[in-house]
Design a protein around this motif. Structure first.
Motif, PDB file in Angstrom:
ATOM      1  N   VAL A 287       0.766  -1.122  -0.295  1.00 18.26           N
ATOM      2  CA  VAL A 287       0.111   0.050   0.113  1.00 18.26           C
ATOM      3  C   VAL A 287       0.922   1.067  -0.033  1.00 18.26           C
ATOM      4  O   VAL A 287       0.922   2.389  -0.620  1.00 18.26           O
ATOM      5  N   PHE A 288       1.612   1.085   1.145  1.00 16.48           N
ATOM      6  CA  PHE A 288       2.864   2.619   1.267  1.00 16.48           C
ATOM      7  C   PHE A 288       3.628   2.282  -0.880  1.00 16.48           C
ATOM      8  O   PHE A 288       3.899   3.768  -0.879  1.00 16.48           O
ATOM      9  N   VAL A 289       3.998   1.803  -0.895  1.00 20.65           N
ATOM     10  CA  VAL A 289       4.781   1.776  -2.221  1.00 20.65           C
ATOM     11  C   VAL A 289       3.930   2.145  -3.051  1.00 20.65           C
ATOM     12  O   VAL A 289       4.348   3.257  -3.963  1.00 20.65           O
ATOM     13  N   MET A 290       2.513   1.537  -2.819  1.00 22.11           N
ATOM     14  CA  MET A 290       1.760   2.092  -4.466  1.00 22.11           C
ATOM     15  C   MET A 290       1.588   4.182  -3.950  1.00 22.11           C
ATOM     16  O   MET A 290       1.669   3.734  -4.956  1.00 22.11           O
ATOM     17  N   LEU A 291       1.018   4.092  -2.608  1.00 22.21           N
ATOM     18  CA  LEU A 291       0.907   5.494  -2.621  1.00 22.21           C
ATOM     19  C   LEU A 291       2.595   6.841  -3.406  1.00 22.21           C
ATOM     20  O   LEU A 291       1.942   7.420  -3.754  1.00 22.21           O
ATOM     21  N   GLY A 292       3.544   5.962  -2.683  1.00 23.28           N
ATOM     22  CA  GLY A 292       4.642   6.627  -3.303  1.00 23.28           C
ATOM     23  C   GLY A 292       4.883   6.140  -4.808  1.00 23.28           C
ATOM     24  O   GLY A 292       5.045   7.622  -5.225  1.00 23.28           O
ATOM     25  N   MET A 293       3.834   5.555  -5.397  1.00 25.27           N
ATOM     26  CA  MET A 293       4.331   5.188  -6.755  1.00 25.27           C
ATOM     27  C   MET A 293       3.063   6.522  -8.138  1.00 25.27           C
ATOM     28  O   MET A 293       3.057   6.674  -8.761  1.00 25.27           O
ATOM     29  N   GLN A 294       2.003   6.729  -6.996  1.00 22.07           N
ATOM     30  CA  GLN A 294       1.308   7.396  -7.076  1.00 22.07           C
ATOM     31  C   GLN A 294       1.509   9.051  -7.721  1.00 22.07           C
ATOM     32  O   GLN A 294       0.925  10.132  -8.012  1.00 22.07           O
ATOM     33  N   LEU A 295       2.541   9.428  -6.734  1.00 27.44           N
ATOM     34  CA  LEU A 295       3.002  11.192  -6.436  1.00 27.44           C
ATOM     35  C   LEU A 295       2.590  11.566  -7.443  1.00 27.44           C
ATOM     36  O   LEU A 295       2.682  12.924  -7.386  1.00 27.44           O
ATOM     37  N   PRO A 296       4.169  10.824  -8.482  1.00 26.54           N
ATOM     38  CA  PRO A 296       4.611  12.078  -9.402  1.00 26.54           C
ATOM     39  C   PRO A 296       3.631  12.306 -10.583  1.00 26.54           C
ATOM     40  O   PRO A 296       3.515  12.908 -10.895  1.00 26.54           O
ATOM     41  N   LEU A 297       2.064  10.292 -10.429  1.00 26.37           N
ATOM     42  CA  LEU A 297       1.340  10.479 -11.075  1.00 26.37           C
ATOM     43  C   LEU A 297       0.373  11.701 -11.195  1.00 26.37           C
ATOM     44  O   LEU A 297      -0.773  11.988 -11.536  1.00 26.37           O
ATOM     45  N   ALA A 298       0.013  12.134  -9.317  1.00 25.57           N
ATOM     46  CA  ALA A 298      -1.101  13.086  -9.431  1.00 25.57           C
ATOM     47  C   ALA A 298      -0.747  14.349  -9.109  1.00 25.57           C
ATOM     48  O   ALA A 298      -1.396  15.649  -9.658  1.00 25.57           O
ATOM     49  N   LEU A 299       0.665  14.921  -9.638  1.00 24.32           N
ATOM     50  CA  LEU A 299       0.532  16.222 -10.273  1.00 24.32           C
ATOM     51  C   LEU A 299       1.411  15.929 -11.475  1.00 24.32           C
ATOM     52  O   LEU A 299       2.189  15.799 -11.898  1.00 24.32           O
ATOM     53  N   GLY A 300       0.391  16.359 -11.635  1.00 32.47           N
ATOM     54  CA  GLY A 300       0.223  16.041 -13.566  1.00 32.47           C
ATOM     55  C   GLY A 300       0.418  17.200 -14.219  1.00 32.47           C
ATOM     56  O   GLY A 300       0.316  18.462 -13.946  1.00 32.47           O
ATOM     57  N   PRO A 301       0.577  17.536 -15.566  1.00 31.51           N
ATOM     58  CA  PRO A 301       0.998  18.520 -16.273  1.00 31.51           C
ATOM     59  C   PRO A 301      -0.857  20.300 -16.460  1.00 31.51           C
ATOM     60  O   PRO A 301      -0.019  20.951 -16.268  1.00 31.51           O
ATOM     61  N   SER A 302      -1.785  18.978 -16.194  1.00 31.23           N
ATOM     62  CA  SER A 302      -2.797  20.249 -16.791  1.00 31.23           C
ATOM     63  C   SER A 302      -2.871  21.158 -15.002  1.00 31.23           C
ATOM     64  O   SER A 302      -2.646  21.813 -14.456  1.00 31.23           O
ATOM     65  N   LEU A 303      -2.906  19.891 -14.097  1.00 28.36           N
ATOM     66  CA  LEU A 303      -2.465  20.535 -12.485  1.00 28.36           C
ATOM     67  C   LEU A 303      -1.350  21.484 -12.315  1.00 28.36           C
ATOM     68  O   LEU A 303      -1.686  22.654 -11.817  1.00 28.36           O
ATOM     69  N   ALA A 304      -0.167  21.341 -12.705  1.00 26.56           N
ATOM     70  CA  ALA A 304       0.889  22.191 -12.799  1.00 26.56           C
ATOM     71  C   ALA A 304       0.587  23.702 -13.514  1.00 26.56           C
ATOM     72  O   ALA A 304       1.208  24.313 -13.191  1.00 26.56           O
ATOM     73  N   GLU A 305       0.018  23.489 -14.812  1.00 23.86           N
ATOM     74  CA  GLU A 305       0.060  24.758 -15.527  1.00 23.86           C
ATOM     75  C   GLU A 305      -1.454  25.370 -14.691  1.00 23.86           C
ATOM     76  O   GLU A 305      -1.110  27.239 -14.439  1.00 23.86           O
ATOM     77  N   SER A 306      -2.605  24.595 -13.502  1.00 26.12           N
ATOM     78  CA  SER A 306      -2.997  25.851 -13.361  1.00 26.12           C
ATOM     79  C   SER A 306      -2.322  26.488 -11.810  1.00 26.12           C
ATOM     80  O   SER A 306      -3.837  27.754 -11.345  1.00 26.12           O
TER      81      SER A 306
END
Length: 708
Positions: A287-306
């Motif tokens: 579970v915690f490894v999966m959470l770490g894997m999701q962190l870069p995906l959560a900060l997507g390009p569209s979010l970074a632009e907004s």
């Protein structure tokens, strides 16, 4: 193929985190796993994009975690604190949803109120895995442990239900309080009733099997492990809360049989607890490894632009602060109004202590696996077909709050409520050294008596194994540990140098093929007196790859002495092994005389090598007396022409007796060790708690001996 690669990476991260955690406290393990998952997401972004559906995630990970938490929960404490647990597991979640939801909508108007409520609902529950990871380094009071355990069991349902209602309102644009209340009652009460009924039936079936004499341990454990998955799936199919059904089932199936009711029950409980520990460790890690894997995906390009990164970090800090403030205020109110049963005083008479307890409870509620599984069920679109408003932002905020609450808990809780694990561990290892020393004294006394003679070969090997345990215990306890470690490495170098000298002597004309049985015997002999790993191969190392492979394959064969040729090889190799022990002892004596700092460590190692030499010497002079010093001239690597004059071929007899009585002698040695623990406890040399932990270690060795 991507799923397989994903699993391989995840398990690799779990193994790596378990190694790294040796240099940190247990509470740091989730953070290490998150960091490794994050690193893997950067290295292999295509693999980590593998997604599990929310239902599958809950069934595979959350259901077994909560079931294990429930089966280990103290039902008496849960019942005594039922009112407080209901308050923080239901009312506090609703309060947090309202406060955080309104605040998030106010600060970021582009997030609709219903969507903000959904994010806040996902952040309401604490996580059983995260709370459990803190246990070994934080000293919580009994009531605090009971409240946290009960909260992590119950608040998942209230968080999930609140989240579902908020998402429904965000998707459809409408909300019915009456319908929401009815759904809550069905999910909550229905889940509890269904789980309790299934748990009672499952427990009854298992007891019926036992009454009919079917008490197979493996079948019982498999039956128990499969239960949470079946309960969760059937509860969800019926339309009630699968999470609460699993919790209720675990509470009903909690094994509370009387102590010492039967050997079979004790063995079953031991296997069950061990198996669940492995499962829970793997699930937590995944579970915690999966959470770490999701962190870069959560900060997507569209979010970074907004949203600029500082704004995103500020929002994470704001939401975390609001959640913490809600918890702190709630626990302060509970503690200030609560009447202490022992003093009959309310908490407001001890403001400082009440505030500290409230702060501990606030930080001890980090978010984790449950929150992660909830937030990823956010739909991609609303009823009109448009994208769900600010979905990426909500996912990022949730992931950030999970990480920040874990960091805060890891950093602050050990200081606010420190556990005594470090001191206890050191005290335990010191006590272990003293117990092993006393046990060895008794084993040596029995060995010197020479009676009964048939037990002596097995007793020699048991004594050597205890000497090895003592050396490792001294190193772990810090009893000259670092010096013993350094000195042990030097001793191995001295032994290898002497082996090279003997093997390169002109009288040694053996080929590699002829040396093979000697090398195999030497490794076997050194392993039998406690050498492990590369230490067992000293003096028995080939340089050629083919010879190395042949020697490696030979280690899988059982060493047998069936004729005089094999007895001669073993005799010569025993003399060779004795010489390696002799040079080790001579070197250590020089060190003890020349280096005052290393004297204590050298003396400790001398006793180990002396016991090893005595054990090997006893094999070649079994029943014949004599001393080692009178046989030094016979030491060589090459073969004799038959056994030396007056040397009877007793190796087959010794091997047979050692094999026949090995378990019995080992079992008796463990009984002696238990008796030494009891004596030291009665003398006041060790505390009751340390004695209990030492007994558990011996019990584990006894169980392993029974199962071998």
């Amino acid at each position: 193929m991507e799923v397989l690669e994903f699993l391989l990476i995840a398990f690799g991260c779990i193994i790596a985190s378990s190694v790294l955690s040796r240099f940190m406290n247990d509470a740091s393990l989730p953070l290490v796993q998150i960091a490794l998952g994050f690193l893997m997401a950067l290295i292999a972004p295509g693999v980590v994009e593998v997604q599990l559906s929310s239902e599958l995630f809950l069934a595979l990970f959350i259901a077994p975690l909560l079931f294990d938490e429930a089966r280990r929960a103290n039902r008496r404490q849960l019942w005594e604190n039922a009112g407080s647990i209901s308050s923080i597991a239901v009312a506090l979640v609703v309060f947090t949803v309202l406060v955080v939801g309104f605040a998030l909508n106010t600060v970021v108007p582009s997030i609709p109120l219903a969507a903000a409520f959904a994010c806040a609902a996902a952040l309401g529950p604490t996580d059983a895995a995260a709370v459990g990871a803190l246990g070994s380094v934080v000293g919580l009071k009994e009531r605090q442990e009971a409240l946290l355990s009960g909260e992590s069991l119950v608040n998942d349902a209230s968080g999930v239900v609140s989240f579902q209602f908020a998402v429904a309102a965000a998707v459809t644009g409408s909300f019915s309080l009456l319908q929401a209340s009815e759904s809550f009652v069905v999910l909550f009460v229905g889940g509890l009733l269904f789980g309790a009924v299934v748990g009672g039936v499952a427990q009854g079936c298992m007891k019926a099997f036992q009454r009919f004499g079917y008490e197979d341990t493996i079948t019982h454990v498999i039956y128990e492990v499969c239960t949470p998955f079946v309960v969760f799936l059937f509860a969800e199919w019926l339309g009630v809360s699968g999470i609460l059904a699993v919790v209720a089932c675990g509470l009903v199936m909690a094994d509370e049989e009387p102590r010492l009711v039967s050997v079979i029950a004790a063995r079953r409980q031991m296997v069950s607890n061990t198996f669940w520990k492995v499962i829970v460790f793997l699930i937590n890690g995944m579970v915690f490894v999966m959470l770490g894997m999701q962190l870069p995906l959560a900060l997507g390009p569209s979010l970074a632009e907004s949203f600029p990164l500082p704004v995103l970090i500020g929002l994470v800090v704001m939401v975390t602060a609001l959640i913490m403030a809600c918890r702190f205020a709630w626990f302060c109110a509970m503690d200030l109004l609560r009447k202490d049963p022992s003093s009959n005083e309310r908490g407001y008479r001890h403001l400082a202590e009440s505030a500290k307890d409230a702060l501990v409870m606030t930080l001890a509620g980090p978010k984790g696996a449950v929150t992660l599984s909830i937030i990823f069920t956010l739909p991609l679109t609303v009823a009109s077909g448009e994208a769900f408003p600010q979905r990426d932002l909500l996912v990022f905020l949730t992931a950030g709050v999970i990480l920040l609450t874990l960091v805060l808990a890891n950093a602050a809780l050990p200081k606010l409520a420190p556990g005594a694990s470090g001191h206890d561990d050191h005290e335990l290892e010191l006590a272990s050294v003293r117990v092993l020393e006393r046990t060895l004294e008794e084993l040596k006394r029995r060995l010197d008596s020479g009676k009964p003679a048939e037990y002596i070969p097995a007793l020699r090997m048991t004594q050597a194994q205890y000497q090895a345990r003592l050396a490792r215990a001294r190193e772990s306890a810090g009893v000259c540990g670092e010096r013993i470690s350094r000195l042990s490495k030097r001793v191995l170098q001295v032994q290898q140098a002497r082996a090279d000298e003997l093997q390169m002597d002109e009288s040694n004309t053996l080929t590699e093929s002829e040396e093979l049985p000697y090398y195999a015997a030497l490794r076997s002999i050194r392993a039998s007196v406690g050498y492990q790993g590369s230490a067992a191969t000293v003096g028995a190392r080939f340089h050629g790859s083919v010879a190395k492979l042949r020697l490696f394959l030979r280690t899988f064969r059982e060493e047998r002495i069936e004729d005089e040729r094999a007895a001669t090889v073993y005799y010569d190799t025993c003399l060779f092994a004795i010489e390696l022990e002799r040079v080790a002892i001579a070197y250590l004596k020089r060190v003890s005389e020349e280096d005052a700092e290393m004297k204590r460590a050298a003396c400790a190692l001398i006793s180990y090598h002396q016991a090893a030499m005595d054990s090997i010497w006893g094999r070649i002079r079994y029943g014949q007396g004599g001393s080692y010093e009178g046989s030094q001239g016979e030491i060589q690597m090459g073969p004799h022409r038959g056994l030396p004059k007056g040397m009877r071929n007793t190796f087959p007899q010794q091997f047979a007796e050692a094999q026949r009585y090995a378990k019995e002698v080992d079992a008796n040695a463990l009984i002696i060790e238990l008796d030494c623990i009891r004596q030291m406890q009665e003398e006041g040399a060790i505390s009751n708690g340390v004695a209990s932990q030492l007994r558990r270690r011996v019990n584990a060795l006894q169980a392993a001996l029974d199962g071998s």
